[in-house]
Design an enzyme around this catalytic site. Structure first.
Site, PDB file in Angstrom:
ATOM      1  N   VAL A  52       0.848  -1.206   0.000  1.00 29.26           N
ATOM      2  CA  VAL A  52       0.000   0.000   0.000  1.00 29.26           C
ATOM      3  C   VAL A  52       0.884   1.258   0.000  1.00 29.26           C
ATOM      4  O   VAL A  52       0.538   2.267  -0.611  1.00 29.26           O
ATOM      5  CB  VAL A  52      -0.993  -0.014   1.183  1.00 29.26           C
ATOM      6  CG1 VAL A  52      -1.824   1.259   1.201  1.00 29.26           C
ATOM      7  CG2 VAL A  52      -1.904  -1.231   1.086  1.00 29.26           C
ATOM      8  N   GLY A  53       2.045   1.163   0.630  1.00 33.57           N
ATOM      9  CA  GLY A  53       2.980   2.293   0.604  1.00 33.57           C
ATOM     10  C   GLY A  53       3.286   2.724  -0.831  1.00 33.57           C
ATOM     11  O   GLY A  53       3.353   3.915  -1.146  1.00 33.57           O
TER      12      GLY A  53
ATOM     13  N   GLU B 183       5.758   4.942   6.795  1.00 34.57           N
ATOM     14  CA  GLU B 183       6.212   4.230   7.999  1.00 34.57           C
ATOM     15  C   GLU B 183       5.827   2.774   7.802  1.00 34.57           C
ATOM     16  O   GLU B 183       4.679   2.384   8.031  1.00 34.57           O
ATOM     17  CB  GLU B 183       5.526   4.823   9.244  1.00 34.57           C
ATOM     18  CG  GLU B 183       5.849   6.295   9.478  1.00 34.57           C
ATOM     19  CD  GLU B 183       7.273   6.521   9.999  1.00 34.57           C
ATOM     20  OE1 GLU B 183       7.874   5.570  10.525  1.00 34.57           O
ATOM     21  OE2 GLU B 183       7.777   7.652   9.865  1.00 34.57           O
TER      22      GLU B 183
ATOM     23  N   CYS C 137       5.078  -3.142  14.810  1.00 35.05           N
ATOM     24  CA  CYS C 137       5.964  -2.971  13.648  1.00 35.05           C
ATOM     25  C   CYS C 137       7.425  -3.151  14.016  1.00 35.05           C
ATOM     26  O   CYS C 137       8.211  -3.616  13.195  1.00 35.05           O
ATOM     27  CB  CYS C 137       5.743  -1.602  13.019  1.00 35.05           C
ATOM     28  SG  CYS C 137       5.968  -0.255  14.163  1.00 35.05           S
TER      29      CYS C 137
HETATM   30  P1  NAD Z   1      -4.039  -1.848   7.225  1.00 27.83           P
HETATM   31  O1  NAD Z   1      -4.463  -3.046   6.439  1.00 27.83           O
HETATM   32  O2  NAD Z   1      -4.897  -1.355   8.320  1.00 27.83           O
HETATM   33  O3  NAD Z   1      -3.744  -0.707   6.175  1.00 27.83           O
HETATM   34  C1  NAD Z   1      -3.302   0.580   6.541  1.00 27.83           C
HETATM   35  C2  NAD Z   1      -4.132   1.620   5.835  1.00 27.83           C
HETATM   36  O4  NAD Z   1      -4.007   1.479   4.430  1.00 27.83           O
HETATM   37  C3  NAD Z   1      -5.620   1.547   6.155  1.00 27.83           C
HETATM   38  O5  NAD Z   1      -6.075   2.830   6.549  1.00 27.83           O
HETATM   39  C4  NAD Z   1      -6.259   1.109   4.858  1.00 27.83           C
HETATM   40  O6  NAD Z   1      -7.517   1.721   4.639  1.00 27.83           O
HETATM   41  C5  NAD Z   1      -5.287   1.559   3.813  1.00 27.83           C
HETATM   42  N1  NAD Z   1      -5.295   0.689   2.638  1.00 27.83           N
HETATM   43  C6  NAD Z   1      -5.275  -0.675   2.627  1.00 27.83           C
HETATM   44  N2  NAD Z   1      -5.278  -1.135   1.352  1.00 27.83           N
HETATM   45  C7  NAD Z   1      -5.298  -0.039   0.542  1.00 27.83           C
HETATM   46  C8  NAD Z   1      -5.301   0.151  -0.881  1.00 27.83           C
HETATM   47  N3  NAD Z   1      -5.286  -0.898  -1.727  1.00 27.83           N
HETATM   48  N4  NAD Z   1      -5.319   1.419  -1.356  1.00 27.83           N
HETATM   49  C9  NAD Z   1      -5.334   2.468  -0.515  1.00 27.83           C
HETATM   50  N5  NAD Z   1      -5.330   2.346   0.835  1.00 27.83           N
HETATM   51  C10 NAD Z   1      -5.317   1.111   1.356  1.00 27.83           C
HETATM   52  O7  NAD Z   1      -2.628  -2.090   7.918  1.00 27.83           O
HETATM   53  P2  NAD Z   1      -1.437  -3.001   7.455  1.00 27.83           P
HETATM   54  O8  NAD Z   1      -0.782  -2.434   6.249  1.00 27.83           O
HETATM   55  O9  NAD Z   1      -1.813  -4.457   7.455  1.00 27.83           O
HETATM   56  O10 NAD Z   1      -0.477  -2.755   8.708  1.00 27.83           O
HETATM   57  C11 NAD Z   1       0.505  -3.641   9.038  1.00 27.83           C
HETATM   58  C12 NAD Z   1       1.845  -3.214   8.470  1.00 27.83           C
HETATM   59  O11 NAD Z   1       2.136  -1.915   8.948  1.00 27.83           O
HETATM   60  C13 NAD Z   1       2.996  -4.081   8.908  1.00 27.83           C
HETATM   61  O12 NAD Z   1       3.883  -4.266   7.834  1.00 27.83           O
HETATM   62  C14 NAD Z   1       3.664  -3.251  10.000  1.00 27.83           C
HETATM   63  O13 NAD Z   1       5.016  -3.526  10.184  1.00 27.83           O
HETATM   64  C15 NAD Z   1       3.450  -1.888   9.460  1.00 27.83           C
HETATM   65  N6  NAD Z   1       3.493  -0.924  10.548  1.00 27.83           N
HETATM   66  C16 NAD Z   1       4.464   0.012  10.537  1.00 27.83           C
HETATM   67  C17 NAD Z   1       4.541   0.915  11.575  1.00 27.83           C
HETATM   68  C18 NAD Z   1       5.585   1.978  11.627  1.00 27.83           C
HETATM   69  O14 NAD Z   1       5.417   2.886  12.411  1.00 27.83           O
HETATM   70  N7  NAD Z   1       6.609   1.925  10.817  1.00 27.83           N
HETATM   71  C19 NAD Z   1       3.621   0.857  12.619  1.00 27.83           C
HETATM   72  C20 NAD Z   1       2.635  -0.115  12.574  1.00 27.83           C
HETATM   73  C21 NAD Z   1       2.565  -0.984  11.534  1.00 27.83           C
END
Ligand code: NAD
Length: 438
Positions: free
Chosen positions: A196-197, A214, A248
């Site tokens: 997603v990043g 992040e 994370c």
């Molecule tokens: P998540 O699935 O909740 O997604 C995060 C956000 O992205 C949500 O608000 C969601 O609506 C949005 N999103 C999801 N798919 C999307 C798409 N296709 N298009 C646009 N937006 C979209 O969370 P996640 O990604 O499963 O979180 C877990 C990951 O985050 C792990 O890799 C973890 O290491 C990382 N993380 C990093 C930190 C940090 O501070 N560096 C902190 C916590 C988690």
């Protein structure tokens, strides 16, 4: 189209008008908003703690420490230092420009978008908001749909406490995030996974919007053969099984040098029992996996090694016991992706050289930990590896130190925040040269 989708352009327009009017710029407004956010967190502490329990079975003490009070501390640290951080900084001028004055002035960027994940669903949208407000911006929060109770609480209380003209919460899932990303922002602060990043950065590129990403990754722990296995195991268990491993910066895997692995195994089993009892499913301080998709993904990883402790699962209650695996091959499934759950593999390596080689052959992690009492070993780790942060002897805790920058590098992300680093992230550093006319 849902109502929320339809309203998104108008919400962003409203915030842009508020920013354009200058209302977010005075220091008094920034301080008021931070104080209001603090009041929200303290007055609604129980409601937020209940929501975090509903989403992740986070016990109240952990919810307060790692989410609610975490943000309160960030606010207090910011309020205490804000004047100094925002003061124009003198810059030395070359002699040929004297008399004259050089300064660096921090100005707010405009309207920012904060997109958060589900694992610390409160902290990871509100801590960035502290920096965004302190720097004088308006902003939209998009909390994660995978933590629905916490998201609902944020959507309920933020408008009650904060300036509605300048701060908005958008609830929803991928369609709503996608619609938000089509809008023009002045900064996008995204926390979550790298897939997603990339979507976020692609959308931001269209408007030339800067981003902080992040992200996560596999954070290794190097354990020297000489260290006390009991202390090491206790600190590893605290860090790894916090939030059932869904952190994370959680230690992802252990690289045990020489015979360190053998000594650690028994100590880790003891430390798990000391922390969570003989049956962690009964422990009031042990969380649950966020949903069945992640439960199923994690369950398949349990076969990647010999179970030292744990291994039990209960799909109905999304429970996976705190688990340590030994005799793990670097090619096994548990070593493929970030684990993001309560499974700790131990991989034996013959030497520090081998540990460093193992780490540098892989993506740059968000955090790298080492248990060692050797200063030369610490020096080599610092000099020869790259990671978002390094923790010697204490995993995870650096994240809660507001005077340290928090962020990743390479695959673990870009940009940094907390404390003064948040101010710089959410500001433009404007160069000012003032040369007298006579
Ligand atoms: P998540 O699935 O909740 O997604 C995060 C956000 O992205 C949500 O608000 C969601 O609506 C949005 N999103 C999801 N798919 C999307 C798409 N296709 N298009 C646009 N937006 C979209 O969370 P996640 O990604 O499963 O979180 C877990 C990951 O985050 C792990 O890799 C973890 O290491 C990382 N993380 C990093 C930190 C940090 O501070 N560096 C902190 C916590 C988690």
């Amino acid at each position: 189209m849902t109502d929320v989708l339809q309203q998104i352009p108008a919400v962003v327009d409203r915030l842009r008008a508020a920013f354009g009017s200058g209302r977010t710029k005075p220091l008094s407004w920034r301080r008021e908003q931070l104080a209001a956010l603090r009041a929200m967190l303290t007055e609604q502490e129980d409601a937020f703690a209940e929501a975090l329990f509903a989403d992740l079975a986070k016990n109240a003490a952990e919810a307060k420490r790692t989410e609610i009070h975490f943000v309160v501390r960030e606010i207090d640290h910011t309020l205490e230092n804000l004047d100094a951080w925002l003061a124009p900084e003198d810059a030395e001028l070359p002699e040929r420009l004297l008399p004259g004055r050089g300064t660096v002035v921090r100005e707010p960027l405009g309207v920012v978008l904060v997109i958060g994940p589900w694992n610390y669903p409160l902290q990871l949208v509100l801590a960035p908001l502290v920096g965004a407000l302190a720097a004088g911006n308006a902003g939209v929060l998009k909390p994660s749909e995978l933590a629905p109770a916490t998201t609902a609480a944020i959507a309920r209380f933020v408008p009650q406490y904060l300036d509605q003209e300048a701060v908005a919460v958008v609830e929803g899932a991928i369609p709503e995030t996608t619609a938000l990303l089509e809008q023009q922002f002045d900064y996008i602060f995204y926390t979550g996974n790298g897939v997603v990043g990339r979507i976020v950065m692609t959308a931001a590129a269209k408007h030339l919007t800067p981003v902080a990403l992040e992200l996560g990754g596999k954070s290794p722990v190097v354990v020297d053969a000489e260290v006390d296995p009991v202390v090491t195991a206790q600190r590893l268990v605290e860090a790894k099984f916090l939030n059932a491993g869904q952190t994370c910066v959680a230690p992802d895997y252990v690289l045990a040098i020489g015979d360190a692995g053998g000594k650690l195994e028994a100590a880790l089993a003891d430390a798990v029992r000391a922390k969570f009892g003989d049956d962690p499913s009964d422990s009031p301080v042990y969380g649950r996996i966020v949903n069945h998709r992640h439960f199923d993904r994690l369950s398949t990883l349990l076969a990647s090694g010999r179970v030292v402790v744990g291994g039990q699962t209960d799909r109905e209650h999304k429970y996976i016991a705190p688990t340590v695996l030994a005799d793990v091959s670097p090619e096994s499934p548990v070593m493929g992706e970030e684990i993001f759950g309560p499974i700790l593999p131990i991989i034996s390596v013959p030497s520090l050289d081998a540990a460093i080689e193992f780490i540098t052959a892989r993506d740059k992690p968000l955090a790298l930990y080492a248990f060692t009492e050797s200063e030369p070993t610490k020096d080599r780790i610092l000099a020869e590896t790259s990671s978002g942060a390094v923790g010697f002897g204490l995993p995870v805790v650096h994240l809660g130190v507001p005077s340290l920058p928090f962020g990743g590098v390479g695959e673990s992300g870009m940009g940094r925040y907390h404390g003064k680093y948040s101010i710089d992230t959410f500001s433009h550093l404007k160069a000012v040269l003032d040369k007298p006319l006579a």
